[in-house]
Every structure is written in structure tokens, then in C-alpha cells.
Scaffold this active site. Structure first.
Site, PDB file in Angstrom:
ATOM      1  N   HIS A 277      -0.916   6.388  12.174  1.00  0.00           N
ATOM      2  CA  HIS A 277      -0.802   6.376  10.716  1.00  0.00           C
ATOM      3  C   HIS A 277      -2.165   6.402  10.038  1.00  0.00           C
ATOM      4  O   HIS A 277      -3.113   5.764  10.487  1.00  0.00           O
ATOM      5  CB  HIS A 277       0.077   5.230  10.207  1.00  0.00           C
ATOM      6  CG  HIS A 277      -0.428   3.843  10.470  1.00  0.00           C
ATOM      7  ND1 HIS A 277      -1.309   3.212   9.623  1.00  0.00           N
ATOM      8  CD2 HIS A 277      -0.154   2.967  11.452  1.00  0.00           C
ATOM      9  CE1 HIS A 277      -1.556   1.990  10.095  1.00  0.00           C
ATOM     10  NE2 HIS A 277      -0.880   1.818  11.206  1.00  0.00           N
ATOM     11  N   GLU A 323       2.512   3.811   6.805  1.00  0.00           N
ATOM     12  CA  GLU A 323       3.165   2.949   7.794  1.00  0.00           C
ATOM     13  C   GLU A 323       3.136   1.498   7.363  1.00  0.00           C
ATOM     14  O   GLU A 323       4.093   0.757   7.577  1.00  0.00           O
ATOM     15  CB  GLU A 323       2.454   3.094   9.159  1.00  0.00           C
ATOM     16  CG  GLU A 323       3.200   2.433  10.330  1.00  0.00           C
ATOM     17  CD  GLU A 323       2.842   0.965  10.553  1.00  0.00           C
ATOM     18  OE1 GLU A 323       3.581   0.287  11.288  1.00  0.00           O
ATOM     19  OE2 GLU A 323       1.830   0.484   9.985  1.00  0.00           O
ATOM     20  N   GLU A 324       2.035   1.084   6.755  1.00  0.00           N
ATOM     21  CA  GLU A 324       1.842  -0.353   6.529  1.00  0.00           C
ATOM     22  C   GLU A 324       2.824  -0.961   5.541  1.00  0.00           C
ATOM     23  O   GLU A 324       3.258  -2.093   5.724  1.00  0.00           O
ATOM     24  CB  GLU A 324       0.394  -0.626   6.060  1.00  0.00           C
ATOM     25  CG  GLU A 324      -0.674  -0.369   7.119  1.00  0.00           C
ATOM     26  CD  GLU A 324      -0.596  -1.314   8.313  1.00  0.00           C
ATOM     27  OE1 GLU A 324       0.300  -2.166   8.379  1.00  0.00           O
ATOM     28  OE2 GLU A 324      -1.449  -1.180   9.221  1.00  0.00           O
TER      29      GLU A 324
END
Lengths: 458, 458
Positions: A277, A323-324
Site C-alpha cells: 500500500h 490501506e490504513e
């Protein structure tokens, strides 16, 4: 130098002209290319030092997208393109403040807002503290024990997990679901012990997930040293805790996955994806999380192209966005795979840091297939000490492919896990903490698996 | 907390009362003890920070011996004793100076004297430089090409070795034998490229071995960055090199191996040794080389004792003195083993850094025995990712046992090798570069092997 290289290879491998095209030889070439001419380390340096942290929706994330696309174009892959995706835009705002109040004494402690958390009121929150070690304990305390207080989740990492991801997984409910659980019973704020075994003064951010059935209350991570201090002072008598954070949610932002592709010579519509990511938390440079994963992914394609390998299936490097705090990029990739009727054979995610490779975990192969995979491939990876080929999960970004590609094998790249959570989501996740050889060996290991899947399947 | 610990173990292992005494359970206990109550990290901190570098014959080495003995006594082992051994006493003296001279311009470069090297004259050596990449090249150049010059060995580490020890081994002849080879042809001094793949400004010391058939000439290591600069400037035209070093040999000194022992309940005169070396180079704290090895060795005995394990054979932790520049401690240990008619079954050395364990190399087992060993033990080490059990060397300190114990199995503990030579023999070999979990996992892995050898043999 060329001559020396060749004669050493002959010596090391004992290969002859007859089997010069074997998998063993190809893998040796892949590792040599990564270790002798590797570019992922210098690319990672650029990403970390010239761009830096790149939280979804930020100007830096956009800079990264533009640079990443150029980087891929520079390598001359068959296709380089962006996939549009709307991502959440959360901002930390001014640096957080926290202190323990004992009588007239204020002891400052290191905290940081959890990702996606709400701000405190402008003058902060001051309240007494109740220390707990589980969500169940909050429920057991109920309103009587929690209302009007700051709930302090302080269950440490369990050091007995050999792979530290296990400790992260089991301690993680405190950060993910702890704030909403506390809010249900009337807490005014939440402080969570940082998700790490390291004993230091760096708080670890990371997303919290507010549930719809509770008020959103401010939530922050506290360093492990400060958590120990707070816990000790709580035992010592009547104290209060103050914290102030200034984060906010802004409207969603248009962002992108960056995709590079070498198109398959036989099956252009069958895909092997390798990715990480591109977004990161904002406290540092997103080096191990997940600069290493994206820079390894593009290195996989670079190595295969440099060696003149023409894949039968299309091979893609994907820099997933978000993604986070949302996984919107991973979801979009799967959505477009379905819309474009792509057939996905396999997808490998590197999102556990750029440490020495140990192997891979496979989701989508049964026990018998894992056994057969080991029979075919374990011996090939053994000389590189990356031969743990076991059943297990893949990664947040490639995971959504399962819904649209039920037969895809989804794969997690597994590096040594010991150091990852020391720096994960902290100000220490910087380029200097990445080892060049470890990073390169990981890229070579992934390139080898892509090559093997493409050539020989599972 | 105790209850949680137990229930997790049950969950992880699915063990029942019936096999509660199995090897699997014992190994789980060993790892849990190392990871939950481990003491090697704090012991290493003391050794590094309160004593520091401890070159053979130095006051610090003596301090270390006294502290090490007390540490072992504190653990209440059955026997703790010293073995007297005379060791060489080399001193670096005042910090070295080196610069490249181009016309009137002097460019300072990072150098350090090689261990056991002689000093330059008081006003240093200034000479023109001949760059070579092998000892053979020096011989080919002969007196004509070398006489009166400084020979600059600049063959880099070969990055293609997966285990970095291979690169160290093959580049190492430049440091070990390069100075005497150059002296044979009339060179006045030698500069050796540091034995590392790291590209930085830290010179790596380490012993050079003067041969008897050549004059002893001053020899120093140069940082890799400075080596690259020197090489580039040599291509650019006429330059000279200046260096000055102030080292000297003093008379041999009485020193000691430190030995702790849990005496065998069945075979008190049969020994399983686990050890590392107590001496270190003087440029830093000797953390990975080899503070980690000695602190892991005593931890092995502490863990076994704490768990109430009564070994059948005597188990010893040995802090060997003088590995770096003489191996006198290892030789003495073997000499006394013979003199005391001890029967040595096995000896494990940890001297490749305190990194994540990968397994062991075995010297003294044939291919069939290695196969059988893997059948018995590989599965036990697999959950700990330390299951590489292969033929190979042991270590400099336990190596001499071979001459007096032809049937002993001599074993090298093998951690991940990627980072070791980045800091090996430099000012960076400090406590901060050791990871707590990696160190503890290594100690548990060694304790497990000692337990298995003691219980079930090879």
C-alpha cells in the site's frame, strides 16, 4: 567482473548448459539481479526522504501517486495506469498534548490521536481514569464504573507469540473497538496502550473503528513507558488525566491506485498481482509500512523485465491507496477486476515490513495443495532461507479479490516479524530502519514466486 | 495473569495432561521463559554500558571476567569457576589519522589500525598508492609495482552470498594475509577496504596475521565510502596517501575463561557446552560480537535451571576469552578438557550476532546423521522458525575441542546474517543495535537444543 560473476555462479550451483534454463538457475538470476543491481532501496529512499508520510487524501499522497506513476513509466512496462478511487481524508491537526495530573503536578506523557478519531473539545478533556485490560472488563464495570471517565486500555502485547502479528492481532481490539465500547457506557475519552512490545516513549497510531451505536469519543494511543507510568500512578492514589487532540474528518478525496503491468504472452487476461500500500500514517515516512512493500512490488516487475522473462500471464505491480484507514484502494481493485472480467490467478501482498524473507502464507489452497506446493517449491526457496510455505492470510489490499475471484490464490509475503511492531505506526518508521539486503532479498523472493506461479502454477 | 498464560498455552498447543512432559511442551516452556522473564537483554545492557569494549589483556576485559563470574554465581549454578589463560595484549593507542594527498589538498578519511598491526613511524607514512583487488594481483605486480608504495586492497564484499558470512570469508584474505603479501614485495604500508557491504564511513577493524617470512608493515582498514573515494581519486591522477597509527604489542597477560556448570545427574563427566566469546574489539561495546553470545549462553543455563530441568549430562556456559586475536581461551578450554579427561558430547557456539534464530550448523555428523537429526528435531523447531539444521562449521572457540574430542558434535548457532557485517568490528557494535526479542529467541533456541541433546541425543 562479469567473468567472476559467472564463474561464482557455476561454483555455487554446479549448473551445466543442459539445465541452464531450470527454475534453480532462474531464481539464482533473480536474486543476483536484486542483490547486485537492485533499485528498490534507492527508490524507497526517494519515497521516504523526498515525499515522506502520505496519509490518504493528503497532498503528499497525491505527490506519491504522481511520482509512482513516473517511476513505473520509466521502467517501460507494457502498461502503467491509475485507478480512480475516493478515499477518506482524516487530518491529525496540531500535535496532541497529554498529561497526568496529580494534585498540582502535571506530568506530560507521549500520546497521539488514533487514526479516524474525533477531536477533544478545544480546551481538552480532563477526567479521572479507569484502567482496564479488556473490552469485557468495560462491560462488566458498566456505567457505574465508566461514566464521565477516561477509559485506559492497558493490556500489553503478549510476548509469547513467535510471530509478532499474533500479539498485534489479539491486543488490537483495544484500539479498534475499545473507544466505542467505552463510549457505550458513558466514558468521555479513551487512552490505549500502544500496540507494541517495545518499551519506549513513542506512541503508535492506527485506525479506530467507531460503531454506529455509540457516541464518537476522542481516543488516543499512549507510549508504553507512559502507560506504565500512568498505571503506577493510578495505583498510588487519586489522579486525573488531561488530553487534547485536534484531528478532523474532511470530505472524501479523489485518489488513485497506481498499476504497472507486463502483459502476458499467452493469457493476457489472466493476472498475477504483487502489491503493497502506497498510503502511510502521518507520523513518519511510512518506510516499513508500507514503502518497502510498494518498492518491492515494482522491483519484482523490473527484475523480471531486466532478465528478459516474458510471462505467460499478465503480471502487475499495484500500489494500493488507503490501506490504513479504509482499504478503498483494495476494494476498488477488486471491483474493477470484476467489471473488466479479469481472471485473477494469484495476488501477493507485502505489508509486514521489509525484513528478511521467511516465506509466504497462502489463502485458497487446501492442506493437500499446500503439501504439493511444498513438494514443488520448498527446495527451491531453501537456499534463500525463505521456504516457509504455509496456509494463512494474505493482506488487506488483495483480500477483497476473494469476493470476485473465488479461485484466486491470495498470498501474504512473510518477512521476519520481530522488529516490525517496534516502529509500526510511529515516528520511527523511517528509511534508516530499513536494511538494504533484507529489502532486496524480499523483492527477489516475491519475484521468484511470481515466476514460479507463472511458469508452473501451484 | 498466570491463568491467562496457561489457557493460551493450551490453546496454542492443544496439549493434554497425557503428553504434558513431551519435548513440544518443554520447548514451549523454554521459549515462554525466555520471552516473558528473559534476563539476557538486561545482562547485555550491563555488559555493554557498564563495562563496554573488552579487548584481551585490557582492564575492561578483567572487569568483565569479574562481573561475569558474579553473574553466574548469582544464578546459583552447581559450579562457577575461572580457567587461567595467557592472552596477547595489543593496544590501539591514540586514534589513527589518514588522508589522501592530491597536490596541496589533504582529504581526511576514516581509517583504523587492523588488530595486531604494528604502528607507523611517529610521523606516519606517506607514499603513493597501488590499488589491487587480490593477493594474486600483488604477486603479479611484484617488487616493480609495489616497492615503496602503500598497497590498497579494494575488493568489495560479494553481495550475492545469501548468508553474509560467505562474503566475509572470501573477502577476508585481504585483511588477514594481505599485509604480509604486500610486505614481501617491499610495500611500506597496507590499506584494506572494510569487510562489509554497508556503504558508510565506519572502518572495520579485525585481526591481521603477519607471516614470519615478511617484514611487519603497518596495516589499516578504511571505510567503504573512503575506499570508493580513494579509488576514484586514484583514477583521476597522481595522489599520495598518508596514515599514522600508534598501536603496540605489550607482554602477554593472565586472563580467564568464565565457566558455569549444572552438573549432570547421570553423567557428570559428560559435557554439553554452550558459549560465546567474552573479549571484543575496542572500538565499541562488543554488543553483537559477542556480548549477545555470552549473555545467551548463561541464559541457557538460567532457563533450564528455572524450569527445574535436571540434565543427565553436565551443561556448561562458557565465556571464552580472546577469540578476536588469538583464540587462546578456546585452546585452553580444549587443553583442560583433555587434561581433566572430560568427555565432550557437544559444544554450541553463538558468535554470529544476536539476530533472529534460523537454526544450527553441525560439524561431526555425516549426511545420514544430519538426515536423522532433521527427522527427530526439525518439526520441533519449525514453530519457532529456527529449523535449519544443516552440516557446517561451529565456531572459533569450540573448534579446538575437535582435536581432543574426536566424537564431539561441534555446533554453530545460526541467526539471520543480513545485518551482522554492517556493524561488525566497528564503532556501531553497540547495545542499541540489538533487538530484545531476537536475542531472547536465540537463547531459547539454544536452550532447546541443549535440552534435546541431553534428553535424546543426536
Amino acid at each position: 567482473m562479469k567473468k567472476t560473476l559467472l564463474s561464482l555462479s557455476v561454483l555455487l550451483l554446479g549448473f551445466t548448459a543442459a539445465n541452464a534454463q531450470s527454475d534453480t538457475v532462474m531464481m539464482r538470476k533473480i536474486y543476483d539481479e536484486a542483490l547486485v543491481n537492485g533499485q528498490c532501496y534507492q527508490n524507497l529512499r526517494y519515497l521516504c526522504k523526498n515525499i515522506g508520510g502520505r496519509l490518504s487524501g493528503s497532498a503528499n499522497a497525491q505527490k506519491a501517486v504522481e511520482w509512482g506513476k513516473k517511476l513505473m513509466e520509466g521502467y517501460g512496462f507494457d502498461k502503467v495506469f491509475l485507478q480512480e478511487v475516493m478515499v477518506p481524508h482524516w487530518e491529525r491537526g496540531a500535535k496532541e498534548q497529554g498529561y497526568i495530573i496529580s494534585g498540582t503536578k502535571k506530568t506530560p506523557v507521549a500520546i497521539c490521536a488514533l487514526g479516524m478519531a474525533v477531536a477533544t473539545p478545544a480546551n481538552g478533556i480532563t477526567a479521572s481514569v479507569v484502567e482496564v485490560h479488556s473490552l469485557q472488563e468495560v462491560a462488566a464495570l458498566g456505567e457505574k464504573g465508566v461514566k464521565g471517565k477516561i477509559v485506559f486500555y492497558n493490556r500489553p502485547f503478549d510476548p509469547r507469540y513467535i510471530e509478532t502479528g499474533g500479539a498485534y492481532g489479539t491486543a488490537g481490539d483495544q484500539r479498534r473497538a475499545g473507544p466505542s465500547m467505552a463510549a457505550k457506557y458513558g466514558a468521555v475519552g479513551v487512552i490505549v496502550r500502544s500496540l507494541t512490545e517495545a518499551n519506549d516513549d513513542y506512541p503508535h497510531t492506527g485506525t479506530t473503528q467507531y460503531s454506529d451505536d455509540a457516541p464518537k469519543i476522542p481516543a488516543a494511543a499512549i507510549s508504553t513507558k507512559a502507560a506504565d507510568k500512568l498505571s503506577a500512578m493510578l495505583k498510588g492514589g487519586n489522579i486525573k488525566f488531561f488530553f487534547k487532540q485536534n484531528c478532523r474528518m474532511l470530505p472524501d478525496v479523489l485518489s488513485y491506485n497506481v498499476v504497472g503491468q507486463i502483459t502476458g504472452s499467452e493469457n493476457p487476461n489472466k493476472f498475477i498481482t504483487v502489491g503493497g500500500h502506497f498510503d502511510s500514517w502521518d507520523l513518519a515516512e511510512g518506510a516499513h509500512d508500507d514503502g518497502t512493500g510498494v518498492m518491492q512490488s515494482v522491483e519484482v516487475l523490473r527484475i523480471l523485465k531486466t532478465l528478459g522473462y516474458k510471462p505467460k500471464n499478465s503480471v502487475r505491480a499495484v500500489f494500493f491507496m488507503n490501506e490504513e484507514n479504509g482499504t478503498k484502494g483494495g476494494l476498488k481493485y477488486a471491483e474493477l477486476a470484476a467489471a473488466n472480467k479479469e481472471e485473477h490467478i494469484a495476488a501477493i501482498e507485502s505489508d509486514e515490513g521489509g525484513f528478511s524473507p521467511r516465506g509466504f502464507t497462502f489463502d485458497g489452497l487446501n492442506a493437500e495443495q499446500i503439501k504439493s506446493l511444498n513438494k514443488k517449491y520448498k527446495g527451491l526457496f531453501e537456499p534463500y532461507e525463505a521456504d516457509r510455505l504455509v496456509a494463512g492470510g494474505s493482506g488487506s489490499d488483495v483480500g477483497p479479490l476473494r469476493a470476485v475471484a473465488p479461485n484466486a490464490v491470495l498470498i501474504g509475503f512473510r518477512p521476519d516479524s520481530q522488529r516490525y511492531f517496534d516502529i509500526h505506526h510511529t515516528a520511527n518508521d523511517v528509511f534508516e530502519n530499513v536494511n538494504k539486503r533484507e529489502l532486496e532479498l524480499g523483492a527477489a523472493t516475491m519475484a521468484s514466486l511470481v515466476y514460479l506461479i507463472d511458469t508452473r502454477g501451484f
